[in-house]
Motif scaffolding. Structure first.
Motif, PDB file in Angstrom:
ATOM      1  N   ASN A   1       0.828  -1.208   0.000  1.00  0.00           N
ATOM      2  CA  ASN A   1       0.000   0.000   0.000  1.00  0.00           C
ATOM      3  C   ASN A   1       0.861   1.257   0.000  1.00  0.00           C
ATOM      4  OD1 ASN A   1      -2.352  -1.452  -0.049  1.00  0.00           O
ATOM      5  ND2 ASN A   1      -2.689  -1.337   2.148  1.00  0.00           N
ATOM      6  N   LYS A   2       1.957   1.222   0.745  1.00  0.00           N
ATOM      7  CA  LYS A   2       2.851   2.378   0.809  1.00  0.00           C
ATOM      8  C   LYS A   2       3.495   2.627  -0.553  1.00  0.00           C
ATOM      9  CE  LYS A   2       6.537   4.300   3.641  1.00  0.00           C
ATOM     10  NZ  LYS A   2       7.427   4.065   4.779  1.00  0.00           N
ATOM     11  N   VAL A   3       3.949   1.559  -1.200  1.00  0.00           N
ATOM     12  CA  VAL A   3       4.550   1.683  -2.531  1.00  0.00           C
ATOM     13  C   VAL A   3       3.500   2.159  -3.533  1.00  0.00           C
ATOM     14  CG1 VAL A   3       5.587   0.394  -4.450  1.00  0.00           C
ATOM     15  CG2 VAL A   3       6.367  -0.011  -2.105  1.00  0.00           C
ATOM     16  N   CYS A   4       2.302   1.609  -3.441  1.00  0.00           N
ATOM     17  CA  CYS A   4       1.218   1.994  -4.348  1.00  0.00           C
ATOM     18  C   CYS A   4       0.914   3.484  -4.189  1.00  0.00           C
ATOM     19  CB  CYS A   4      -0.026   1.166  -4.059  1.00  0.00           C
ATOM     20  SG  CYS A   4      -1.409   1.539  -5.158  1.00  0.00           S
ATOM     21  N   LYS A   5       0.773   3.955  -2.968  1.00  0.00           N
ATOM     22  CA  LYS A   5       0.495   5.369  -2.721  1.00  0.00           C
ATOM     23  C   LYS A   5       1.635   6.246  -3.231  1.00  0.00           C
ATOM     24  CE  LYS A   5      -2.583   4.849   1.193  1.00  0.00           C
ATOM     25  NZ  LYS A   5      -2.817   5.123   2.608  1.00  0.00           N
ATOM     26  N   HIS A   6       2.858   5.797  -3.026  1.00  0.00           N
ATOM     27  CA  HIS A   6       4.026   6.538  -3.505  1.00  0.00           C
ATOM     28  C   HIS A   6       3.988   6.657  -5.030  1.00  0.00           C
ATOM     29  CE1 HIS A   6       8.201   7.887  -3.765  1.00  0.00           C
ATOM     30  NE2 HIS A   6       8.387   6.958  -4.690  1.00  0.00           N
TER      31      HIS A   6
ATOM     32  N   ILE B   1       1.337   6.330  -7.044  1.00  0.00           N
ATOM     33  CA  ILE B   1       0.190   7.129  -7.465  1.00  0.00           C
ATOM     34  C   ILE B   1       0.492   8.616  -7.317  1.00  0.00           C
ATOM     35  CG2 ILE B   1      -2.187   7.777  -6.872  1.00  0.00           C
ATOM     36  CD1 ILE B   1      -2.666   4.770  -6.318  1.00  0.00           C
ATOM     37  N   ARG B   2       1.132   8.998  -6.236  1.00  0.00           N
ATOM     38  CA  ARG B   2       1.507  10.404  -6.030  1.00  0.00           C
ATOM     39  C   ARG B   2       2.473  10.859  -7.132  1.00  0.00           C
ATOM     40  NH1 ARG B   2       3.473  11.176  -0.240  1.00  0.00           N
ATOM     41  NH2 ARG B   2       2.724   9.195  -0.617  1.00  0.00           N
ATOM     42  N   ALA B   3       3.435  10.004  -7.477  1.00  0.00           N
ATOM     43  CA  ALA B   3       4.397  10.336  -8.529  1.00  0.00           C
ATOM     44  C   ALA B   3       3.699  10.452  -9.887  1.00  0.00           C
ATOM     45  CB  ALA B   3       5.500   9.282  -8.582  1.00  0.00           C
ATOM     46  N   ILE B   4       2.744   9.575 -10.156  1.00  0.00           N
ATOM     47  CA  ILE B   4       1.985   9.639 -11.404  1.00  0.00           C
ATOM     48  C   ILE B   4       1.179  10.932 -11.468  1.00  0.00           C
ATOM     49  CG2 ILE B   4       0.031   8.600 -12.654  1.00  0.00           C
ATOM     50  CD1 ILE B   4       1.210   5.847 -11.723  1.00  0.00           C
ATOM     51  N   HIS B   5       0.556  11.304 -10.374  1.00  0.00           N
ATOM     52  CA  HIS B   5      -0.196  12.571 -10.338  1.00  0.00           C
ATOM     53  C   HIS B   5       0.727  13.753 -10.592  1.00  0.00           C
ATOM     54  CE1 HIS B   5      -4.297  11.467  -8.679  1.00  0.00           C
ATOM     55  NE2 HIS B   5      -3.652  10.315  -8.764  1.00  0.00           N
ATOM     56  N   ASP B   6       1.917  13.734  -9.998  1.00  0.00           N
ATOM     57  CA  ASP B   6       2.891  14.806 -10.227  1.00  0.00           C
ATOM     58  C   ASP B   6       3.263  14.891 -11.701  1.00  0.00           C
ATOM     59  OD1 ASP B   6       2.898  15.369  -7.525  1.00  0.00           O
ATOM     60  OD2 ASP B   6       4.817  14.373  -7.129  1.00  0.00           O
ATOM     61  N   ALA B   7       3.523  13.737 -12.318  1.00  0.00           N
ATOM     62  CA  ALA B   7       3.892  13.706 -13.738  1.00  0.00           C
ATOM     63  C   ALA B   7       2.750  14.213 -14.611  1.00  0.00           C
ATOM     64  CB  ALA B   7       4.299  12.295 -14.153  1.00  0.00           C
ATOM     65  N   LEU B   8       1.541  13.753 -14.327  1.00  0.00           N
ATOM     66  CA  LEU B   8       0.398  14.162 -15.142  1.00  0.00           C
ATOM     67  C   LEU B   8       0.063  15.640 -14.969  1.00  0.00           C
ATOM     68  CD1 LEU B   8      -1.924  11.031 -14.942  1.00  0.00           C
ATOM     69  CD2 LEU B   8      -0.478  11.795 -16.835  1.00  0.00           C
ATOM     70  N   ASP B   9       0.381  16.209 -13.812  1.00  0.00           N
ATOM     71  CA  ASP B   9       0.198  17.654 -13.635  1.00  0.00           C
ATOM     72  C   ASP B   9       1.070  18.429 -14.610  1.00  0.00           C
ATOM     73  OD1 ASP B   9      -1.698  17.441 -11.637  1.00  0.00           O
ATOM     74  OD2 ASP B   9      -0.286  17.784 -10.000  1.00  0.00           O
ATOM     75  N   VAL B  10       2.233  17.887 -14.949  1.00  0.00           N
ATOM     76  CA  VAL B  10       3.180  18.572 -15.829  1.00  0.00           C
ATOM     77  C   VAL B  10       2.929  18.237 -17.295  1.00  0.00           C
ATOM     78  CG1 VAL B  10       5.624  18.846 -16.410  1.00  0.00           C
ATOM     79  CG2 VAL B  10       4.939  18.670 -14.022  1.00  0.00           C
ATOM     80  N   ILE B  11       2.687  16.973 -17.623  1.00  0.00           N
ATOM     81  CA  ILE B  11       2.583  16.563 -19.035  1.00  0.00           C
ATOM     82  C   ILE B  11       1.190  16.099 -19.432  1.00  0.00           C
ATOM     83  CG2 ILE B  11       5.025  15.972 -19.226  1.00  0.00           C
ATOM     84  CD1 ILE B  11       4.164  13.003 -18.990  1.00  0.00           C
ATOM     85  N   GLY B  12       0.253  16.174 -18.510  1.00  0.00           N
ATOM     86  CA  GLY B  12      -1.098  15.707 -18.797  1.00  0.00           C
ATOM     87  C   GLY B  12      -1.869  16.674 -19.669  1.00  0.00           C
ATOM     88  N   GLY B  13      -3.054  16.284 -20.005  1.00  0.00           N
ATOM     89  CA  GLY B  13      -3.891  17.099 -20.866  1.00  0.00           C
ATOM     90  C   GLY B  13      -3.868  16.562 -22.281  1.00  0.00           C
ATOM     91  N   ARG B  14      -4.570  17.233 -23.127  1.00  0.00           N
ATOM     92  CA  ARG B  14      -4.760  16.725 -24.480  1.00  0.00           C
ATOM     93  C   ARG B  14      -3.570  16.964 -25.398  1.00  0.00           C
ATOM     94  NH1 ARG B  14      -9.945  18.061 -28.315  1.00  0.00           N
ATOM     95  NH2 ARG B  14      -9.312  16.702 -30.022  1.00  0.00           N
ATOM     96  N   TRP B  15      -2.766  18.006 -25.156  1.00  0.00           N
ATOM     97  CA  TRP B  15      -1.805  18.447 -26.153  1.00  0.00           C
ATOM     98  C   TRP B  15      -0.334  18.314 -25.787  1.00  0.00           C
ATOM     99  CZ3 TRP B  15      -4.625  18.650 -30.191  1.00  0.00           C
ATOM    100  CH2 TRP B  15      -5.944  19.105 -30.125  1.00  0.00           C
ATOM    101  N   LYS B  16       0.007  18.312 -24.526  1.00  0.00           N
ATOM    102  CA  LYS B  16       1.414  18.402 -24.133  1.00  0.00           C
ATOM    103  C   LYS B  16       2.262  17.245 -24.650  1.00  0.00           C
ATOM    104  CE  LYS B  16       1.019  21.472 -20.230  1.00  0.00           C
ATOM    105  NZ  LYS B  16      -0.253  21.465 -19.551  1.00  0.00           N
TER     106      LYS B  16
END
Length: 120
Positions: free
Chosen positions: A12-17, A19-34
């Motif tokens: 669970n700790k690794v999973c949460k870690h 998921i947090r990293a994925i959210h950080d990445a998607l905040d930067v490169i997410g969206g339709r165009w980036k």
């Protein structure tokens, strides 16, 4: 049984870690165009008008906004060339180049997914 709970807590700790990293990445490169913009720039530096042609469906206003965000996140460089008339081109930073493998992996997955869906 206690050992299983420790393992579950560790997972669970690794999973949460992750998921947090994925959210950080998607905040930067997410969206339709980036990712599309980054993918174009992995091959060569491009002018604004070239990007506008290559990234199908993006509006000029949206391209400007996305380029500013990518520059703010240090993934691309906006370079003003001393030409007549003045030309602006965009290219990946060394840090932005680290996304090249990711864009190729996503493209491969997309091709495989299209085959999977159309063949079934």
């Amino acid at each position: 049984m206690e050992k299983k709970n420790i393992t579950t807590k560790g997972v669970n700790k690794v999973c949460k870690h992750n998921i947090r990293a994925i959210h950080d990445a998607l905040d930067v490169i997410g969206g339709r165009w980036k990712i599309s913009i980054i993918s174009c720039l992995t091959f060569q530096p491009m002018r604004y008008s070239e990007l506008l042609r290559e990234v199908e469906g993006i509006s000029g206003k949206m391209l400007s906004r996305e380029l500013k965000e990518l520059e703010l996140n240090q993934l691309i460089i906006r370079e003003v060339l001393n030409t007549q008339p003045i030309t602006v081109q965009y290219q990946l930073t060394e840090y932005g180049e680290t996304l090249k493998h990711l864009t190729l992996t996503i493209a491969d997955w997309g091709l495989n997914h299209r085959k999977q869906i159309t063949e079934n």
